[in-house]
Write a protein that holds these residues in place. Sequence first.
Motif, PDB file in Angstrom:
ATOM      1  N   PHE A 590       5.970 -18.168  17.276  1.00  0.00           N
ATOM      2  CA  PHE A 590       5.740 -17.639  15.931  1.00  0.00           C
ATOM      3  C   PHE A 590       4.583 -16.647  15.942  1.00  0.00           C
ATOM      4  O   PHE A 590       4.673 -15.547  15.367  1.00  0.00           O
ATOM      5  CB  PHE A 590       5.425 -18.782  14.954  1.00  0.00           C
ATOM      6  N   TYR A 591       3.481 -16.991  16.584  1.00  0.00           N
ATOM      7  CA  TYR A 591       2.284 -16.153  16.588  1.00  0.00           C
ATOM      8  C   TYR A 591       2.572 -14.777  17.181  1.00  0.00           C
ATOM      9  O   TYR A 591       2.127 -13.746  16.650  1.00  0.00           O
ATOM     10  CB  TYR A 591       1.185 -16.868  17.368  1.00  0.00           C
ATOM     11  N   MET A 592       3.318 -14.732  18.263  1.00  0.00           N
ATOM     12  CA  MET A 592       3.606 -13.448  18.903  1.00  0.00           C
ATOM     13  C   MET A 592       4.431 -12.547  17.998  1.00  0.00           C
ATOM     14  O   MET A 592       4.166 -11.341  17.881  1.00  0.00           O
ATOM     15  CB  MET A 592       4.311 -13.686  20.235  1.00  0.00           C
ATOM     16  N   GLU A 593       5.434 -13.100  17.326  1.00  0.00           N
ATOM     17  CA  GLU A 593       6.242 -12.305  16.390  1.00  0.00           C
ATOM     18  C   GLU A 593       5.405 -11.860  15.198  1.00  0.00           C
ATOM     19  O   GLU A 593       5.496 -10.713  14.749  1.00  0.00           O
ATOM     20  CB  GLU A 593       7.439 -13.122  15.913  1.00  0.00           C
ATOM     21  N   GLU A 594       4.604 -12.782  14.672  1.00  0.00           N
ATOM     22  CA  GLU A 594       3.789 -12.473  13.491  1.00  0.00           C
ATOM     23  C   GLU A 594       2.769 -11.385  13.802  1.00  0.00           C
ATOM     24  O   GLU A 594       2.511 -10.495  12.968  1.00  0.00           O
ATOM     25  CB  GLU A 594       3.095 -13.741  13.006  1.00  0.00           C
ATOM     26  N   MET A 595       2.206 -11.411  14.997  1.00  0.00           N
ATOM     27  CA  MET A 595       1.200 -10.413  15.356  1.00  0.00           C
ATOM     28  C   MET A 595       1.800  -9.014  15.467  1.00  0.00           C
ATOM     29  O   MET A 595       1.144  -8.021  15.140  1.00  0.00           O
ATOM     30  CB  MET A 595       0.522 -10.811  16.663  1.00  0.00           C
ATOM     31  N   GLU A 599       0.212  -6.168  13.156  1.00  0.00           N
ATOM     32  CA  GLU A 599      -0.383  -4.981  13.775  1.00  0.00           C
ATOM     33  C   GLU A 599       0.300  -3.707  13.298  1.00  0.00           C
ATOM     34  O   GLU A 599      -0.364  -2.690  13.048  1.00  0.00           O
ATOM     35  CB  GLU A 599      -0.308  -5.091  15.295  1.00  0.00           C
ATOM     36  N   SER A 600       1.630  -3.750  13.138  1.00  0.00           N
ATOM     37  CA  SER A 600       2.350  -2.548  12.721  1.00  0.00           C
ATOM     38  C   SER A 600       1.952  -2.105  11.314  1.00  0.00           C
ATOM     39  O   SER A 600       1.953  -0.909  11.006  1.00  0.00           O
ATOM     40  CB  SER A 600       3.864  -2.786  12.780  1.00  0.00           C
ATOM     41  N   LEU A 601       1.570  -3.058  10.456  1.00  0.00           N
ATOM     42  CA  LEU A 601       1.203  -2.732   9.071  1.00  0.00           C
ATOM     43  C   LEU A 601      -0.301  -2.837   8.824  1.00  0.00           C
ATOM     44  O   LEU A 601      -0.739  -2.705   7.678  1.00  0.00           O
ATOM     45  CB  LEU A 601       1.955  -3.658   8.106  1.00  0.00           C
ATOM     46  N   ARG A 602      -1.065  -3.108   9.892  1.00  0.00           N
ATOM     47  CA  ARG A 602      -2.523  -3.195   9.808  1.00  0.00           C
ATOM     48  C   ARG A 602      -2.985  -4.216   8.777  1.00  0.00           C
ATOM     49  O   ARG A 602      -3.840  -3.966   7.937  1.00  0.00           O
ATOM     50  CB  ARG A 602      -3.141  -1.828   9.522  1.00  0.00           C
ATOM     51  N   TYR A 603      -2.398  -5.377   8.857  1.00  0.00           N
ATOM     52  CA  TYR A 603      -2.847  -6.505   8.043  1.00  0.00           C
ATOM     53  C   TYR A 603      -3.794  -7.358   8.879  1.00  0.00           C
ATOM     54  O   TYR A 603      -3.809  -7.268  10.105  1.00  0.00           O
ATOM     55  CB  TYR A 603      -1.651  -7.343   7.581  1.00  0.00           C
ATOM     56  N   PRO A 604      -4.605  -8.216   8.236  1.00  0.00           N
ATOM     57  CA  PRO A 604      -5.482  -9.102   9.008  1.00  0.00           C
ATOM     58  C   PRO A 604      -4.692  -9.867  10.065  1.00  0.00           C
ATOM     59  O   PRO A 604      -3.556 -10.256   9.799  1.00  0.00           O
ATOM     60  CB  PRO A 604      -6.040 -10.055   7.938  1.00  0.00           C
ATOM     61  N   PRO A 605      -5.233 -10.017  11.284  1.00  0.00           N
ATOM     62  CA  PRO A 605      -6.624  -9.798  11.686  1.00  0.00           C
ATOM     63  C   PRO A 605      -6.950  -8.388  12.167  1.00  0.00           C
ATOM     64  O   PRO A 605      -8.025  -8.183  12.741  1.00  0.00           O
ATOM     65  CB  PRO A 605      -6.777 -10.800  12.835  1.00  0.00           C
ATOM     66  N   PHE A 606      -6.048  -7.433  11.979  1.00  0.00           N
ATOM     67  CA  PHE A 606      -6.292  -6.065  12.450  1.00  0.00           C
ATOM     68  C   PHE A 606      -7.022  -5.231  11.403  1.00  0.00           C
ATOM     69  O   PHE A 606      -7.257  -4.043  11.600  1.00  0.00           O
ATOM     70  CB  PHE A 606      -4.971  -5.406  12.837  1.00  0.00           C
ATOM     71  N   SER A 607      -7.384  -5.846  10.297  1.00  0.00           N
ATOM     72  CA  SER A 607      -8.193  -5.212   9.266  1.00  0.00           C
ATOM     73  C   SER A 607      -8.765  -6.324   8.409  1.00  0.00           C
ATOM     74  O   SER A 607      -8.484  -7.511   8.623  1.00  0.00           O
ATOM     75  CB  SER A 607      -7.346  -4.265   8.409  1.00  0.00           C
ATOM     76  N   GLU A 636     -10.023   3.147   2.089  1.00  0.00           N
ATOM     77  CA  GLU A 636      -8.565   3.097   2.073  1.00  0.00           C
ATOM     78  C   GLU A 636      -8.145   2.124   0.977  1.00  0.00           C
ATOM     79  O   GLU A 636      -8.425   0.922   1.052  1.00  0.00           O
ATOM     80  CB  GLU A 636      -8.013   2.629   3.415  1.00  0.00           C
ATOM     81  N   VAL A 637      -7.483   2.641  -0.051  1.00  0.00           N
ATOM     82  CA  VAL A 637      -7.154   1.846  -1.236  1.00  0.00           C
ATOM     83  C   VAL A 637      -5.642   1.748  -1.376  1.00  0.00           C
ATOM     84  O   VAL A 637      -4.939   2.764  -1.303  1.00  0.00           O
ATOM     85  CB  VAL A 637      -7.765   2.459  -2.513  1.00  0.00           C
ATOM     86  N   LEU A 638      -5.132   0.539  -1.582  1.00  0.00           N
ATOM     87  CA  LEU A 638      -3.722   0.301  -1.854  1.00  0.00           C
ATOM     88  C   LEU A 638      -3.586  -0.093  -3.324  1.00  0.00           C
ATOM     89  O   LEU A 638      -4.194  -1.050  -3.774  1.00  0.00           O
ATOM     90  CB  LEU A 638      -3.174  -0.814  -0.960  1.00  0.00           C
ATOM     91  N   ARG A 651      -3.669  -7.549 -16.421  1.00  0.00           N
ATOM     92  CA  ARG A 651      -4.365  -7.477 -15.140  1.00  0.00           C
ATOM     93  C   ARG A 651      -3.730  -6.421 -14.251  1.00  0.00           C
ATOM     94  O   ARG A 651      -2.524  -6.155 -14.340  1.00  0.00           O
ATOM     95  CB  ARG A 651      -4.320  -8.826 -14.409  1.00  0.00           C
ATOM     96  N   ALA A 652      -4.540  -5.819 -13.397  1.00  0.00           N
ATOM     97  CA  ALA A 652      -4.049  -4.887 -12.376  1.00  0.00           C
ATOM     98  C   ALA A 652      -4.867  -5.101 -11.112  1.00  0.00           C
ATOM     99  O   ALA A 652      -6.031  -5.518 -11.164  1.00  0.00           O
ATOM    100  CB  ALA A 652      -4.159  -3.446 -12.847  1.00  0.00           C
ATOM    101  N   GLN A 653      -4.259  -4.792  -9.967  1.00  0.00           N
ATOM    102  CA  GLN A 653      -4.866  -5.124  -8.677  1.00  0.00           C
ATOM    103  C   GLN A 653      -5.000  -3.900  -7.789  1.00  0.00           C
ATOM    104  O   GLN A 653      -4.115  -3.046  -7.727  1.00  0.00           O
ATOM    105  CB  GLN A 653      -3.992  -6.169  -7.983  1.00  0.00           C
ATOM    106  N   LEU A 654      -6.123  -3.841  -7.085  1.00  0.00           N
ATOM    107  CA  LEU A 654      -6.324  -2.894  -5.993  1.00  0.00           C
ATOM    108  C   LEU A 654      -6.599  -3.692  -4.728  1.00  0.00           C
ATOM    109  O   LEU A 654      -7.212  -4.758  -4.781  1.00  0.00           O
ATOM    110  CB  LEU A 654      -7.532  -1.986  -6.252  1.00  0.00           C
ATOM    111  N   LEU A 655      -6.173  -3.169  -3.593  1.00  0.00           N
ATOM    112  CA  LEU A 655      -6.554  -3.727  -2.299  1.00  0.00           C
ATOM    113  C   LEU A 655      -7.316  -2.657  -1.532  1.00  0.00           C
ATOM    114  O   LEU A 655      -6.851  -1.523  -1.403  1.00  0.00           O
ATOM    115  CB  LEU A 655      -5.327  -4.158  -1.498  1.00  0.00           C
ATOM    116  N   VAL A 656      -8.487  -3.025  -1.047  1.00  0.00           N
ATOM    117  CA  VAL A 656      -9.274  -2.134  -0.199  1.00  0.00           C
ATOM    118  C   VAL A 656      -9.179  -2.669   1.218  1.00  0.00           C
ATOM    119  O   VAL A 656      -9.462  -3.842   1.475  1.00  0.00           O
ATOM    120  CB  VAL A 656     -10.741  -2.066  -0.661  1.00  0.00           C
ATOM    121  N   ARG A 657      -8.766  -1.820   2.137  1.00  0.00           N
ATOM    122  CA  ARG A 657      -8.577  -2.226   3.526  1.00  0.00           C
ATOM    123  C   ARG A 657      -9.614  -1.525   4.399  1.00  0.00           C
ATOM    124  O   ARG A 657      -9.856  -0.327   4.255  1.00  0.00           O
ATOM    125  CB  ARG A 657      -7.164  -1.886   3.995  1.00  0.00           C
TER     126      ARG A 657
END
Length: 687
Positions: A590-595, A599-607, A636-638, A651-657
């Motif tokens: 699971f971990y290898m697939e999830e990583m 990584e491709s979308l730069r989600y934690p732990p890569f940010s 970098e704002v999403l 409510r409204a949301q921002l994500l800062v990466r």
Amino acid sequence: MIARVALPVPRAAPFDYEVPPDLAVAIGDRVRVPFGTRHMWGIVVELAHEPAFSGRLLPIEATSGPALPGSALELIAAVARQSFVGHGLALARLVPPPSRSRAREVELALSPDAAPPPMAALPSPSQARVLAAVAAGTTEVRELRKLPGGSRAVGSLLRAGILRPRRLPFSYREEGNAITLHPRQGEAVEAIRAGIGHGRVYLLFGPPGSGKTEVYLRSAAEGRTKGTTSLLLAPEVSLLPQLWARAARVLGSPPETYFGELPPGERWRTWDGAQRGEVRCAVGTRSAAFLPLPNLGLIVLDEEGEPSYKQEEMAPYYHARTVAELRAEREGAAVVLGAAAPSVETYFRAERGEIGLLPLPDRVVGAPPAVRVAPRGDDVIGPILAEAMGRHLARGGQVLLFINRRGFYTGAACRCRAILRCPQCQIPLVFHLSERAFRCHACGRVVRDPSCPNCGETRFHLFGAGTERAEHEAKRLFPQATVARLDADTARDRDRILSSVARGEVQILVGAQMVGKGLDFPGISLVGILNADQLLSVPDFRAGERTYQLIAGAAGRAGRGERPGEVIVQSDQPDYYAIRSALAGDYTAFYMEEMKYRESLRYPPFSRLVRLIATGREAEAKAGSLAEDLSGHGFEVLGPARLFPRRGVPRAQLLVRGRRDVVDLLAHALPHLPPWLRVDPDPMWLG
């Protein structure tokens, strides 16, 4: 002398007050001060000879003594800075106020052959009734007060010393069998013992049944021989009774408890006892991470990947793991993060050598269960699972049914295709059969006679299944079996339910997330996961991780005793990598697939992510303007993204990466946070 007092005023710095000559005040004391037209309680965070305020200073009015030691002040100040809230507000929400402890249960204080005090030599009829009830096993004060004259009689018997408060927080009991550690468990205990006093952090990683709990407890016992204290955390209150009972077995005395559902007096008693050095070990949920235990040697987070360790309901938005590691740096405590399915971020750190990895590869309790997949179909309990339940019940086994939703029907649709939603929060309402009403699980609103907001229709098509419906189906299919349900709606009875399961009095236990991990009942031979696909539809990048954790955790409850275990997973997507890996119990796959995905979308732990939530009128427009401003400063704002209202508030949301320092950079970019903006570092949920 000038005292700087932190008051529960949002985003305010401490205020200067004069210390009267006849008043002794120290750092960490709780004091009452005038504030405008009001009088408020705050905490002294600094003493000085010169004021920072140029105007006339008002005097402190009174003090109630120490609230917390200086080390805890510094810890909470660091957490407040990370959450962009004032020190005073964080202290007000994390430090319990002094409160008298009221007895919830009582017990006889005298042995049967002891002479009663003179006051009770001839008890009144009401006192005699209360004493007879206690002797017969009724210990809850609220039940004793229902007897004629019971309220006055209980009070007089307590004052006379004939009754005393019963301090044990849980009635859960189990046999205290001696356990011999396996070699890998012994190696882990030795490594943790060596880390006590040096602030080391470890991931204790092993499948369900590999003996992680025994490692925690033996490590706490090793620390006690070195004169240190221990803090054992669990993600859910439902896991505390068993952890508490087992800690009492290994340590020789019951640990103290600290969690949100405790009465205020009990919370303060544990907190005050900790800062006085009277507590050697405590068990609790995430808020217990701040308990001011002196000479702290060990902090354990069992099931460390659980999102419940993150406080996201109100500021300060802390994670118990972060608090534990801050304390390790400051106090030298060893931190043990235990899990069969750790968070991806934690395993990534262990893989890189940032924290120690202590593997427990082998199951030491029972044998691995046989795992099968069954199609979900239209039935809550499909025919394959129903047949297996019949087999296991006939052999004397117990059954655990897991479904991660509460209520009976989880949704309602009108003929015009509109979904019935909460008028305030706009999230789908859930039908609860016990109340004969719909309920919003966000704000708690109850709707008894709903009508469609589009066409006015009052008849709806009900769909989906929750724990209440699963319980109903189990009773229908197996009317001779004793069925119990454990979820947030029955949480008040959790101690009684868990004790009944441990004694074998409950044949079928139906539960939500709180029964899916950590519990150890040797009698459970079959686990049925009713809807394994449920979490995959959640719009969150951690959906796969949570699906794996819940399936693997629930499956790990089967076969922990002498009977062979079996797990049946109802799923229409068995080939999805998170479900496929969970069925095989293969975290590495699971971990290898999830990583790859992360990584491709730069989600934690890569940010690192920081969630900013704008609330109130024109929330989306305010969030958009803030996004432009932050983007102009290089962030970098999403977003912005519109969220469902909460209790009628838009409510409204921002994500800062960004990198690891993104929170510090944001603090410089947003020195004065507007009142409509909340900042949540490292969010666990994005919806």
